[in-house]
Design a protein around this motif. Structure first.
Motif, PDB file in Angstrom:
ATOM      1  N   ASN B  30       8.291   0.912  -5.066  1.00  0.00           N
ATOM      2  CA  ASN B  30       6.904   1.308  -4.842  1.00  0.00           C
ATOM      3  C   ASN B  30       5.947   0.777  -5.902  1.00  0.00           C
ATOM      4  O   ASN B  30       4.768   1.089  -5.888  1.00  0.00           O
ATOM      5  N   SER B  31       6.475   0.006  -6.852  1.00  0.00           N
ATOM      6  CA  SER B  31       5.590  -0.619  -7.837  1.00  0.00           C
ATOM      7  C   SER B  31       5.777  -2.124  -7.787  1.00  0.00           C
ATOM      8  O   SER B  31       6.902  -2.617  -7.664  1.00  0.00           O
ATOM      9  N   PHE B  33       4.370  -5.868  -9.611  1.00  0.00           N
ATOM     10  CA  PHE B  33       3.737  -6.444 -10.790  1.00  0.00           C
ATOM     11  C   PHE B  33       3.570  -7.948 -10.602  1.00  0.00           C
ATOM     12  O   PHE B  33       4.463  -8.621 -10.099  1.00  0.00           O
ATOM     13  N   ASN B  50       0.829   0.513  -7.709  1.00  0.00           N
ATOM     14  CA  ASN B  50       1.748   1.604  -7.452  1.00  0.00           C
ATOM     15  C   ASN B  50       1.385   2.195  -6.093  1.00  0.00           C
ATOM     16  O   ASN B  50       0.231   2.593  -5.878  1.00  0.00           O
ATOM     17  N   SER B  95       9.639  -2.524  -8.902  1.00  0.00           N
ATOM     18  CA  SER B  95      10.514  -1.512  -9.482  1.00  0.00           C
ATOM     19  C   SER B  95      10.551  -0.293  -8.581  1.00  0.00           C
ATOM     20  O   SER B  95       9.607  -0.025  -7.829  1.00  0.00           O
ATOM     21  N   PRO B  96      11.676   0.438  -8.657  1.00  0.00           N
ATOM     22  CA  PRO B  96      11.849   1.570  -7.741  1.00  0.00           C
ATOM     23  C   PRO B  96      11.132   2.808  -8.242  1.00  0.00           C
ATOM     24  O   PRO B  96      10.793   2.922  -9.421  1.00  0.00           O
ATOM     25  N   PRO B  97      10.930   3.773  -7.373  1.00  0.00           N
ATOM     26  CA  PRO B  97      10.240   4.992  -7.772  1.00  0.00           C
ATOM     27  C   PRO B  97      11.176   5.975  -8.457  1.00  0.00           C
ATOM     28  O   PRO B  97      12.378   5.794  -8.502  1.00  0.00           O
ATOM     29  N   GLY B  98      10.552   7.033  -8.986  1.00  0.00           N
ATOM     30  CA  GLY B  98      11.329   8.178  -9.423  1.00  0.00           C
ATOM     31  C   GLY B  98      11.687   8.208 -10.892  1.00  0.00           C
ATOM     32  O   GLY B  98      11.668   7.211 -11.590  1.00  0.00           O
ATOM     33  N   GLY B 101      10.053   6.464 -13.896  1.00  0.00           N
ATOM     34  CA  GLY B 101      10.076   5.000 -14.044  1.00  0.00           C
ATOM     35  C   GLY B 101      11.291   4.561 -14.835  1.00  0.00           C
ATOM     36  O   GLY B 101      11.454   4.888 -16.007  1.00  0.00           O
TER      37      GLY B 101
END
Lengths: 113, 116
Positions: B30-31, B33, B50, B95-98, B101
């Motif tokens: 969910n992020s 860059f 995000n 990068s994945p959520p939760g 970070g």
């Protein structure tokens, strides 16, 4: 201004040598420090360090964070030619909901046979 | 599993032309860059999203640069008009959520841009 400084910029060693790469940071709202290895293409993740004094190990690679000194080191023992790469250090802060990474310019390691 | 996908892998263009770089993040991340890498300046964060919303674009060098993320599986970085000093490798990472970070960002293969 947030910054991450790595040293040395470049290093040439022979197979079997042990190397220590240095990273220092000045980052507002520091959260974690990360190490990446970049060979020919994209960086690949090695370690994330959040707590001071706790060593992380992966095979011949190890790393530790010193929050008092605002620094980290990456050690590689018994180097091999396959360790030749640019090693990037990045500091993560608490910006946004995921934080963002401020990268150093990297240390270029060349391991000669 | 497919990693982060970027296209094109190489682009050579003339000064003044519009350039659009594309990125497909890893499904479920969910992020996203956008980075630029040069010999002189190293790896620089340009912007990050995000949940498809731009969070920090302070790294975008100037108004010629813009980025969009219309949905969770696609983002673009546009340079208009391009200049020779924009020549660099542009990386997209996700990068994945939760868990506050994980910090681990998965990088795409990069787009090598040359502006003549």
């Amino acid at each position: 201004e947030d910054k991450v400084v790595q040293s040395p910029l470049s290093l040439v060693v022979h197979e079997g040598d042990t190397v220590t790469l240095n990273c220092s940071y000045e980052v507002t709202n520091f959260r974690s420090l990360l190490w990446y290895k970049q060979e020919k293409k994209a960086p690949t993740f090695l370690f994330m360090l959040t707590s001071s004094g706790i060593e992380k190990k992966s095979g011949r690679l190890s790393s530790i964070l010193d929050k008092k000194e605002l620094s980290s080191i990456l050690n590689i023992t018994a180097t091999q030619t396959g360790d030749s790469a640019i090693y990037l250090c990045a500091a993560m802060n608490y910006g946004g909901s995921q934080g963002n990474l401020i990268f150093g310019k990297g240390t270029k390691l060349s391991v000669k046979p | 599993d497919a990693g982060v996908i970027q296209s094109p892998r190489h682009e050579v263009t003339e000064m003044g032309q519009e350039v659009t770089l594309r990125c497909k993040p890893i499904s479920g991340h969910n992020s996203l860059f956008w980075y630029r890498q040069t010999m002189m300046r190293g790896l620089e964060l340009l912007i990050y999203f995000n949940n498809n919303v731009p969070i920090d674009d302070s790294g975008m060098p100037e108004d010629r640069f813009s980025a969009k993320m219309p949905n969770a599986s696609f983002s673009t970085l546009k340079i208009q008009p391009s200049e020779p000093r924009d020549s660099a490798v542009y990386f997209c990472a996700s990068s994945p959520p939760g868990r506050g970070g994980s910090g681990e960002q998965f990088f795409g293969p990069g787009t090598r841009l040359t502006v003549l």
